[in-house]
Design a protein around this motif. Structure first.
Motif, PDB file in Angstrom:
ATOM      1  N   TYR A  23       0.903  -1.214   0.029  1.00 22.04           N
ATOM      2  CA  TYR A  23      -0.219   0.093   0.122  1.00 22.04           C
ATOM      3  C   TYR A  23       0.764   1.258   0.080  1.00 22.04           C
ATOM      4  N   ASP A  24       2.005   1.193   0.702  1.00 13.81           N
ATOM      5  CA  ASP A  24       3.009   2.363   0.779  1.00 13.81           C
ATOM      6  C   ASP A  24       3.568   2.730  -0.379  1.00 13.81           C
ATOM      7  N   VAL A  25       3.847   1.563  -1.204  1.00 16.28           N
ATOM      8  CA  VAL A  25       4.556   1.802  -2.907  1.00 16.28           C
ATOM      9  C   VAL A  25       3.421   2.314  -3.621  1.00 16.28           C
ATOM     10  N   GLN A  26       2.205   1.817  -3.329  1.00 12.28           N
ATOM     11  CA  GLN A  26       0.945   2.526  -4.179  1.00 12.28           C
ATOM     12  C   GLN A  26       0.894   3.867  -4.022  1.00 12.28           C
ATOM     13  N   ILE A  62       2.260  -5.914  -9.385  1.00 15.89           N
ATOM     14  CA  ILE A  62       3.189  -5.770  -9.000  1.00 15.89           C
ATOM     15  C   ILE A  62       4.265  -5.587  -9.801  1.00 15.89           C
ATOM     16  N   ALA A  63       4.257  -6.457 -11.001  1.00 14.71           N
ATOM     17  CA  ALA A  63       5.465  -6.282 -12.179  1.00 14.71           C
ATOM     18  C   ALA A  63       5.321  -4.967 -12.559  1.00 14.71           C
ATOM     19  N   MET A  64       4.079  -4.375 -12.901  1.00 14.17           N
ATOM     20  CA  MET A  64       3.799  -3.282 -13.411  1.00 14.17           C
ATOM     21  C   MET A  64       4.464  -1.988 -12.537  1.00 14.17           C
ATOM     22  N   ARG A 102      17.134   5.568  -1.699  1.00 15.31           N
ATOM     23  CA  ARG A 102      16.651   4.869  -0.572  1.00 15.31           C
ATOM     24  C   ARG A 102      15.222   4.377  -0.827  1.00 15.31           C
ATOM     25  N   GLN A 103      14.266   5.293  -1.152  1.00 14.36           N
ATOM     26  CA  GLN A 103      12.879   5.154  -1.654  1.00 14.36           C
ATOM     27  C   GLN A 103      12.864   3.863  -2.692  1.00 14.36           C
ATOM     28  N   TYR A 104      13.658   4.144  -3.797  1.00  9.97           N
ATOM     29  CA  TYR A 104      13.650   3.119  -4.733  1.00  9.97           C
ATOM     30  C   TYR A 104      13.947   1.704  -3.968  1.00  9.97           C
ATOM     31  N   ASP A 105      15.338   1.578  -3.340  1.00  9.05           N
ATOM     32  CA  ASP A 105      15.655   0.137  -2.817  1.00  9.05           C
ATOM     33  C   ASP A 105      14.431  -0.103  -1.933  1.00  9.05           C
ATOM     34  N   SER A 106      13.931   0.599  -1.128  1.00 16.36           N
ATOM     35  CA  SER A 106      12.710   0.317  -0.196  1.00 16.36           C
ATOM     36  C   SER A 106      11.604  -0.229  -1.054  1.00 16.36           C
ATOM     37  N   ALA A 107      11.119   0.264  -1.931  1.00 16.98           N
ATOM     38  CA  ALA A 107       9.944  -0.163  -2.629  1.00 16.98           C
ATOM     39  C   ALA A 107      10.324  -1.329  -3.534  1.00 16.98           C
ATOM     40  N   LYS A 108      11.392  -1.464  -4.049  1.00 16.27           N
ATOM     41  CA  LYS A 108      11.663  -2.514  -4.765  1.00 16.27           C
ATOM     42  C   LYS A 108      11.863  -3.802  -3.968  1.00 16.27           C
ATOM     43  N   ILE A 118      10.227  -4.378  -1.121  1.00 16.91           N
ATOM     44  CA  ILE A 118       8.691  -4.697  -1.070  1.00 16.91           C
ATOM     45  C   ILE A 118       7.845  -5.343  -1.791  1.00 16.91           C
ATOM     46  N   LEU A 119       8.279  -4.772  -3.248  1.00 10.36           N
ATOM     47  CA  LEU A 119       7.394  -5.522  -4.375  1.00 10.36           C
ATOM     48  C   LEU A 119       8.152  -6.675  -4.746  1.00 10.36           C
ATOM     49  N   ARG A 120       9.548  -7.123  -4.536  1.00 10.50           N
ATOM     50  CA  ARG A 120      10.194  -8.406  -4.782  1.00 10.50           C
ATOM     51  C   ARG A 120       9.366  -9.277  -3.801  1.00 10.50           C
ATOM     52  N   HIS A 121       9.160  -8.866  -2.517  1.00  8.61           N
ATOM     53  CA  HIS A 121       8.556  -9.589  -1.497  1.00  8.61           C
ATOM     54  C   HIS A 121       7.164 -10.026  -1.668  1.00  8.61           C
ATOM     55  N   GLU A 122       6.418  -9.219  -1.916  1.00 10.50           N
ATOM     56  CA  GLU A 122       5.107  -9.327  -2.123  1.00 10.50           C
ATOM     57  C   GLU A 122       4.861 -10.127  -3.626  1.00 10.50           C
ATOM     58  N   LEU A 123       5.656  -9.968  -4.614  1.00 12.52           N
ATOM     59  CA  LEU A 123       5.663 -10.997  -5.814  1.00 12.52           C
ATOM     60  C   LEU A 123       5.848 -12.410  -5.466  1.00 12.52           C
ATOM     61  N   LYS A 124       6.994 -12.524  -4.748  1.00 16.02           N
ATOM     62  CA  LYS A 124       7.131 -14.021  -4.252  1.00 16.02           C
ATOM     63  C   LYS A 124       5.913 -14.690  -3.509  1.00 16.02           C
TER      64      LYS A 124
END
Length: 67
Positions: A5-8, A27-29, A46-52, A54-60
């Motif tokens: 949600y934070d990434v969104q 998530i891929a998009m 830092r924002q980019y790394d954190s968001a990526k 989170i998204l990798r974790h959610e995708l898995k």
């Protein structure tokens, strides 16, 4: 930033709203959009790394739920 949600919400601040109807596709998009924002120099590293992360974790998690 701790959740999908934070990434969104981060993406929404840049006018990006993603809904494809499939969680893994969403998530891929989002990952692609983050890459574009990073390449444009809009996001802090830092924002980019954190968001990526989170998204990798959610995708898995999303992929393991479909098994």
């Amino acid at each position: 930033m701790k959740t999908l949600y934070d990434v969104q919400q981060l993406l929404k601040t840049y006018g990006t709203f993603i809904y494809l109807g499939d969680r893994a596709s969403d998530i891929a998009m989002m990952m692609l959009e983050l890459d574009e924002l990073q390449e444009a120099g809009v996001l802090e590293q830092r924002q980019y790394d954190s968001a990526k992360l989170i998204l990798r974790h959610e995708l898995k998690r999303s992929q393991s739920d479909n098994i």
